[in-house]
Each structure stands twice: as C-alpha cells, then as structure tokens.
Scaffold this active site. Structure first.
Site, PDB file in Angstrom:
ATOM      1  N   HIS A  15     -26.358   9.244  21.162  1.00  0.00           N
ATOM      2  CA  HIS A  15     -25.883   8.465  20.012  1.00  0.00           C
ATOM      3  C   HIS A  15     -24.536   7.821  20.318  1.00  0.00           C
ATOM      4  O   HIS A  15     -24.351   6.601  20.126  1.00  0.00           O
ATOM      5  CB  HIS A  15     -25.769   9.384  18.793  1.00  0.00           C
ATOM      6  CG  HIS A  15     -25.347   8.687  17.540  1.00  0.00           C
ATOM      7  ND1 HIS A  15     -26.215   8.369  16.526  1.00  0.00           N
ATOM      8  CD2 HIS A  15     -24.132   8.230  17.123  1.00  0.00           C
ATOM      9  CE1 HIS A  15     -25.567   7.748  15.554  1.00  0.00           C
ATOM     10  NE2 HIS A  15     -24.285   7.669  15.899  1.00  0.00           N
ATOM     11  N   GLU A  16     -23.590   8.609  20.829  1.00  0.00           N
ATOM     12  CA  GLU A  16     -22.245   8.084  21.088  1.00  0.00           C
ATOM     13  C   GLU A  16     -22.241   7.101  22.262  1.00  0.00           C
ATOM     14  O   GLU A  16     -21.530   6.088  22.231  1.00  0.00           O
ATOM     15  CB  GLU A  16     -21.266   9.237  21.344  1.00  0.00           C
ATOM     16  CG  GLU A  16     -21.080  10.189  20.170  1.00  0.00           C
ATOM     17  CD  GLU A  16     -20.634   9.483  18.900  1.00  0.00           C
ATOM     18  OE1 GLU A  16     -20.007   8.408  18.991  1.00  0.00           O
ATOM     19  OE2 GLU A  16     -20.938   9.990  17.809  1.00  0.00           O
ATOM     20  N   PRO A  61       0.829  -1.212   0.000  1.00  0.00           N
ATOM     21  CA  PRO A  61       0.000   0.000   0.000  1.00  0.00           C
ATOM     22  C   PRO A  61       0.863   1.263   0.000  1.00  0.00           C
ATOM     23  O   PRO A  61       2.048   1.209   0.348  1.00  0.00           O
ATOM     24  CB  PRO A  61      -0.797  -0.119   1.313  1.00  0.00           C
ATOM     25  CG  PRO A  61      -0.667  -1.540   1.735  1.00  0.00           C
ATOM     26  CD  PRO A  61       0.647  -2.018   1.213  1.00  0.00           C
ATOM     27  N   ASP A 113     -22.211   5.272  10.020  1.00  0.00           N
ATOM     28  CA  ASP A 113     -22.414   3.973  10.688  1.00  0.00           C
ATOM     29  C   ASP A 113     -23.135   3.008   9.758  1.00  0.00           C
ATOM     30  O   ASP A 113     -22.768   1.825   9.658  1.00  0.00           O
ATOM     31  CB  ASP A 113     -23.241   4.161  11.965  1.00  0.00           C
ATOM     32  CG  ASP A 113     -22.574   5.089  12.954  1.00  0.00           C
ATOM     33  OD1 ASP A 113     -21.333   5.137  12.961  1.00  0.00           O
ATOM     34  OD2 ASP A 113     -23.286   5.769  13.714  1.00  0.00           O
ATOM     35  N   HIS A 144     -23.327   3.676  21.080  1.00  0.00           N
ATOM     36  CA  HIS A 144     -22.216   2.868  20.543  1.00  0.00           C
ATOM     37  C   HIS A 144     -21.406   2.250  21.674  1.00  0.00           C
ATOM     38  O   HIS A 144     -21.118   1.048  21.677  1.00  0.00           O
ATOM     39  CB  HIS A 144     -21.275   3.750  19.705  1.00  0.00           C
ATOM     40  CG  HIS A 144     -21.819   4.173  18.385  1.00  0.00           C
ATOM     41  ND1 HIS A 144     -22.287   3.289  17.447  1.00  0.00           N
ATOM     42  CD2 HIS A 144     -21.953   5.410  17.838  1.00  0.00           C
ATOM     43  CE1 HIS A 144     -22.677   3.954  16.368  1.00  0.00           C
ATOM     44  NE2 HIS A 144     -22.495   5.244  16.594  1.00  0.00           N
ATOM     45  N   THR A 165       4.005   2.671   2.890  1.00  0.00           N
ATOM     46  CA  THR A 165       4.588   1.606   3.709  1.00  0.00           C
ATOM     47  C   THR A 165       6.117   1.595   3.671  1.00  0.00           C
ATOM     48  O   THR A 165       6.740   0.849   4.430  1.00  0.00           O
ATOM     49  CB  THR A 165       4.063   0.224   3.256  1.00  0.00           C
ATOM     50  OG1 THR A 165       4.184   0.112   1.836  1.00  0.00           O
ATOM     51  CG2 THR A 165       2.611   0.042   3.649  1.00  0.00           C
ATOM     52  N   GLY A 166       6.730   2.380   2.787  1.00  0.00           N
ATOM     53  CA  GLY A 166       8.190   2.492   2.794  1.00  0.00           C
ATOM     54  C   GLY A 166       8.893   1.785   1.659  1.00  0.00           C
ATOM     55  O   GLY A 166      10.037   1.359   1.816  1.00  0.00           O
ATOM     56  N   LYS A 167       8.248   1.668   0.499  1.00  0.00           N
ATOM     57  CA  LYS A 167       8.888   0.971  -0.635  1.00  0.00           C
ATOM     58  C   LYS A 167      10.088   1.764  -1.148  1.00  0.00           C
ATOM     59  O   LYS A 167      11.173   1.205  -1.350  1.00  0.00           O
ATOM     60  CB  LYS A 167       7.854   0.775  -1.761  1.00  0.00           C
ATOM     61  CG  LYS A 167       6.672  -0.100  -1.346  1.00  0.00           C
ATOM     62  CD  LYS A 167       5.725  -0.363  -2.494  1.00  0.00           C
ATOM     63  CE  LYS A 167       4.962   0.879  -2.916  1.00  0.00           C
ATOM     64  NZ  LYS A 167       4.052   1.378  -1.862  1.00  0.00           N
ATOM     65  N   THR A 168       9.928   3.054  -1.358  1.00  0.00           N
ATOM     66  CA  THR A 168      11.043   3.894  -1.825  1.00  0.00           C
ATOM     67  C   THR A 168      12.144   3.959  -0.775  1.00  0.00           C
ATOM     68  O   THR A 168      13.337   3.920  -1.095  1.00  0.00           O
ATOM     69  CB  THR A 168      10.536   5.306  -2.151  1.00  0.00           C
ATOM     70  OG1 THR A 168       9.467   5.215  -3.095  1.00  0.00           O
ATOM     71  CG2 THR A 168      11.642   6.169  -2.729  1.00  0.00           C
TER      72      THR A 168
END
Length: 623
Positions: A432-433, A212, A509, A436, A215-218
C-alpha cells in the site's frame, strides 16, 4: 446620546448597589434578632405569679430581683427548671417582701447602674460586628476568585502589565514581517507623536489581528507593548460576559476610564468575537452581550485618539464580527497574521532554538521545508519535542535526527512498536505505502518522496509515505491536483494489483482524494461541466475552512457525478502505472518489508536503477 446612556447606566448601578446594601442590612438585623430570640428561649422562661408563689412556699427559690414591671427568679438547682432564669409580672403584691424573708430568699431591687448598655453590647453590637467581619472575609474571597467583589461587579478585570513587564519585543516575533511592519507605525507614533501630528496625521484607534490559531497574535500584541514601553491592559472577550445584564458594559466603561488615566497605553482584547458577534441574527440575541458590544462601540467613538490609547483585538473568526466594530474609526487596520512561509518558518525555528543546545550539524532549513503549513506554535512544540527526545536518548544537545523525529511525532504520532501485525497485514501495508510512493515517483507534477515506513504510529496509521516539496508553492495547477489525487489512490491501486482484493487501509486516502476532487469542481472551476461557476464558498477560513454549498439540489447531485468521474479517472491511472511497473512495485515492497523504513534517497536509487536497466534492454532490442 452616549452621555445620557452612561448616566442612566451609572444610575442603575447605584440603585442596584443601594438595594443590595439595604437587603444585606435587613439580613444582618434579622440574624441578630433570631440570635437574641434563640438565646432568650434557651436561657429564660416565663411563669405565672401563682407558680412563683408555689415555688416560694416550697422554698425552691434561691434569689429574686424585683423591678417595676418584672420579677426575675433564680430557682435552686434541684428544681425541674434547671439553670433557666424564670420571670413573671410584678403585680404589686404588698406581702411579697415578708414572704421572701420568711422563705429565706435573697432579693434585690433595680441596680443603680443601668445594665441597658451592657445588654445592647451583648445582644446587638457584638453580633453585628461579628457578622460584618464574617461578611468581609467571605466577600474578600469572592473578590479574589471573580476579580471584583459583590459590590463591584462592574470593575475591570484586565491584567495590567506595567512598562517593560511584558518581556517581549519584535525580536521575539519571527515569520510575521508584514504584520510587524503594520504595527511598527503604532509604536513609533506612541514614541514620537509630534512627528505625525505636525502634518495632521492621527493615531489609529485600533488594529485587528486576524489569523489561524497559533500564528502569534497574542505574542505580537505583547511585543507592541514591549516596544512602546507603555502600560498594557490584557484581557479576553469572555471577561466582559457576566450573568447579570449591564455588568459587561460597566466593565468596558471602567476599562476605558483606567486606560485614559494611564495613557498612553495599549488595550488588548483577545478572542474579541466573544462580544463582537454580528447583531444581524436576532434569533440568537443575547441582551448582555449586545449591551457590552454597544458600550464598546460608544467608548471607541468617545475617547480622544490624541491621548495615545490604542486598542488591539485578536480573532480567528473575522467573518462573524459586527460591521460596526470593523469600520474605520474603530478598528482602522486589519493586520493579517497568517501561516508563515518557508523563510518565516526557518526564522521561527531560530527564535525557538535560541535557548536550546543545538548540535553543529543541525539544518533548520530542511526542517522548515518539512513543515509546510505549520504555525509558530507547532514549530515551538517541535523544537521542544526534539529537546525532550535528546534528553531521553542521553545526549546534552539536539541533533538533526531529533528534529526530524519530532516533525514525524507532530504529524503522525509516536512510533507504536508494541503493535504486532501479522505477516499478511505487514505485506498489505508494505505494498500500500510503496504504491503511493511509486506513483508519486513516476508522475511529473508531484512532490519528492522523503520517507516510507510501515512502523505503526499512535495516531492510527499502520504506515505512511512522507512527501516534502522542494520549494514553497502558492498556486496549484489542475495537472498537479490530478496527480495528487492519483498518488492518494495509489495505495488502494497497489492492493488491487498485487492481491486482487481491497482493505480498509485506504479510508483516509479516499476522504482526502474526494475533498480535493470536489474542490476542483466547486471552488476552483477546473471542469468543463461547470466552467468558472462558484458552487461552494469557504466559511471559517482561519479555522477548519469548511465549505458552504451555494447551489440547488439538482446541481449538487451533478457535482457528485463529476467528482466521481475525476476519482475514477485517477484511480484507473494509478492502476495502469503500477501494472506497467509491477516488478518494481514488488522489489521495493520486499525491501520495505525487510527494513520497515526506507528513506527517499534509497527509494529513488532503486527506481533509477530499474529505469536505467529498462532503457539498456530497450536499446539492445532496437539494435
């Protein structure tokens, strides 16, 4: 076959350069001729011999120069001709000299020194040198902007890092131990090739870094070059794509030619999917891109692996790459650079916090636990946000609160204190919160509640409930997914229980719950209706992971029905839980309205107190 193709391409390039050179020379001479014509038209004028005699009789001539073919006339200033030099044909008039003497006109014949060289210098050589100088300056600017001049479109534009200039080693890369292990062998081979060649082992020609974004490819590719202490050619796949057909292929040839001269070395092509897309789809064919890909394939086949030229490619879309590019002998290894696990995130935070002044009580492990799914770039951003917040608060070191707030800023945005909600809206958001959080606390297969807040955030949320896992999970059971959906629908359920009405606050949600339920049906085989039949497959796994449907329209309609059944079941379950704990829902919601933010410990202490009181009352009744 490849050599023949290369010769043809070189011949075509030479022809293009020759044609351009001829066109440029023609243009320069055309400009010079235009310049000379304009100069002649501006300063000279041809007249008839009769007009010349009339001027002579009227004594309007100051000086005359007689040559074998032409008479050049300099009129006096007060004539209508102004400063122009007049000329007419020499018709061999015998009385011309006497008439000139009679009119008092100065006259002369051809000069002993021929002015032809001076005329050529002024009319041709001078303008030619001037235009060549202008052209050189203009093309020099194009060289800097395009990485190659008009006459060098096929030149390689890769940025070359010499030995030790990448400034990175494997110590600077954390959270990717498996990827580093795969690349360490390449580094060791470049250092000690004889250790491998003596038993017949060959250096892998290429390694493809897949994962992705962020992620540190370079970073890994530069660390490989830093560890190997070899020249490092770095460029993007789009650098090969040009407007002119054949230029990308020429750049590929020039790149490999330079790489062989500097071998051992590493070539890194970032975003290789820009030129490496599959050629199967002929409808969207691009001649320039295909020629560039064909040239890259032939060069990877053609160079000698024993010379120590290694090709590293990076992409987050491996599924669209051409199969010929991925076969062994070209990219021999596929190195997965995936999202880091808990230990990997902690190591990454340590690397990025090395140069940041941290307080003694900072706990990076808790921050790593709070950021499941985060990549290296996200974690680096969080550390930097924490440092910025510390400076803003007037501190000279980062404390735990800064890091926790940075996590929330990345997840939900900054607090929006200037958004004023009415008391009614605050009450709805609070229930609401808490809906949850309470459903999450009362269910078995859910993550613990870390924080509940009704402070609006800049990313659009009016409040949120933050749940953090106790440990890293790689498998999720059906029961856990059902409980997750129930928690997602707990907010809407709380509104229904308390206010007997619903609001727009549950849109996100609903979206997440629907997607989770659909994945249970189509991808994970968690329903009796479809058993273990794959109805959707994931595309762009390392990007958005959008599913692609693999079923008929009739089956798709039934998928919708089964998904709705799951959502209805979870919705009903959430309402029942909150109805059974109505007093606790109201108590916690009132506390949240008062304080605006509740931490997980305080929230759970209220829940435990209520449960303990309920058990005591139950025991009293039984006795």
């Amino acid at each position: 076959m490849n050599k023949k193709t290369n010769k043809n391409d070189e011949s075509n390039n030479k022809n293009k350069k020759w044609k351009f050179g001829v066109a440029y020379i023609v243009a320069v001479f055309g400009l010079i001729m235009l310049f000379n014509y304009g100069r002649s038209a501006l300063y000279t004028k041809q007249i008839t011999y009769d007009e010349f005699i009339t001027l002579l009789d009227n004594k309007q001539i100051q000086e005359v120069s007689i040559t074998r073919d032409k008479i050049s006339i300099e009129p006096k200033k007060d004539t209508s001709y102004g400063n122009k030099v007049l000329y007419t044909a020499n018709i061999g008039d015998k009385d011309l000299v006497q008439n000139l003497k009679a009119s008092g006109v100065k006259f002369s014949g051809p000069l002993a020194s021929n002015p032809l060289l001076l005329e050529i210098l002024i009319s041709w050589i001078g303008p030619l040198l001037f235009l060549l100088l202008i052209g050189r300056l203009m093309f020099g600017k194009i060289d800097k902007k395009m990485g190659g001049g008009v006459m060098s479109f096929g030149k390689n534009t890769a940025k070359l890092y010499a030995e030790d200039q990448t400034g990175l080693t494997f110590k600077d890369v954390a959270g990717q131990e498996e990827a580093k292990e795969s690349l360490k062998e390449i580094v060791d081979f470049l250092h000690q090739p004889q250790k491998y060649t003596q038993i017949g082992a060959k250096l892998p020609k290429g390694a493809l870094l897949v994962g992705p974004p962020g992620t540190g490819k370079t970073l890994l590719a530069k660390a490989v070059a830093g560890e190997a202490h070899v020249p490092f050619f770095s460029l993007s796949g789009s650098d090969f794509v040009e407007m002119f057909v054949g230029m990308g292929a020429a750049r590929v040839r020039d790149l490999f030619k330079q790489a062989e001269e500097k071998a051992p070395c590493i070539i890194f092509i970032d975003e290789i999917d820009a030129i490496g897309k599959s050629r199967d789809n002929t409808m969207s064919s691009n001649d320039e891109r295909e020629q560039t890909l064909n040239q890259l394939l032939s060069e990877m086949d053609g160079f000698d692996a024993t010379k120590g030229v290694v090709i590293l490619g990076a992409t987050n879309r491996p599924e669209i790459l051409d199969k010929a590019l991925l076969r062994p002998g070209r990219f021999d290894r596929r190195v997965i650079v995936d999202r880091p696990d808990l230990k990997g995130r902690e190591d990454i935070l340590k690397v990025h916090s090395r140069d940041v002044k941290m307080g003694g009580e900072v706990d990076l492990t808790s921050i790593a636990k709070a950021t499941p799914g985060a990549v290296g770039a996200d974690l680096a951003n969080m550390v930097n946000e924490a440092a910025l917040r510390a400076v803003k608060q007037g501190r000279n070191e980062v404390i735990q609160e800064d890091l926790e707030e940075a996590v929330e800023v990345i997840i939900a945005g900054k607090e929006k204190r200037d958004r004023i909600m009415s008391d009614k809206e605050k009450r709805i958001v609070s229930f609401h919160e808490v809906g949850h959080a309470l459903v999450a606390a009362l269910l078995k297969n859910t993550d613990p509640v870390h924080k509940i807040t009704i402070v609006p955030r800049t990313m659009g949320s009016l409040g949120y409930t933050l749940q953090l896992p106790d440990e890293e999970k790689y498998l999720v059971s059906k029961e856990e997914m059902m409980d997750q959906i129930t928690v997602m629908l707990g907010g809407r359920a709380a509104e229904e229980v308390e206010f007997k009405s619903i609001s727009t606050g549950a849109s996100n949600d609903i979206e997440r719950a629907t997607q989770t339920a659909r994945n249970m049906v189509t991808m994970y085989g968690m329903t009796e209706e479809f058993d273990m039949m794959a109805l959707e497959s994931m595309s762009s796994r390392y990007l958005d992971g959008r599913p692609v449907q693999n079923c008929s329209a009739k089956t798709a309609a039934r998928i919708d029905e089964v998904t709705l059944e799951i959502i209805k079941e979870c919705h009903k379950r959430a309402i029942n839980i909150l109805n059974d704990n109505r007093a606790l829902l109201t108590k916690i919601s009132e506390r949240l309205l008062e304080k605006e933010t509740l931490l997980g410990e305080e929230f759970m202490s209220i829940v435990r107190e209520d449960k303990d009181a309920l058990e005591e009352n139950t025991n009293t009744v039984l006795q």
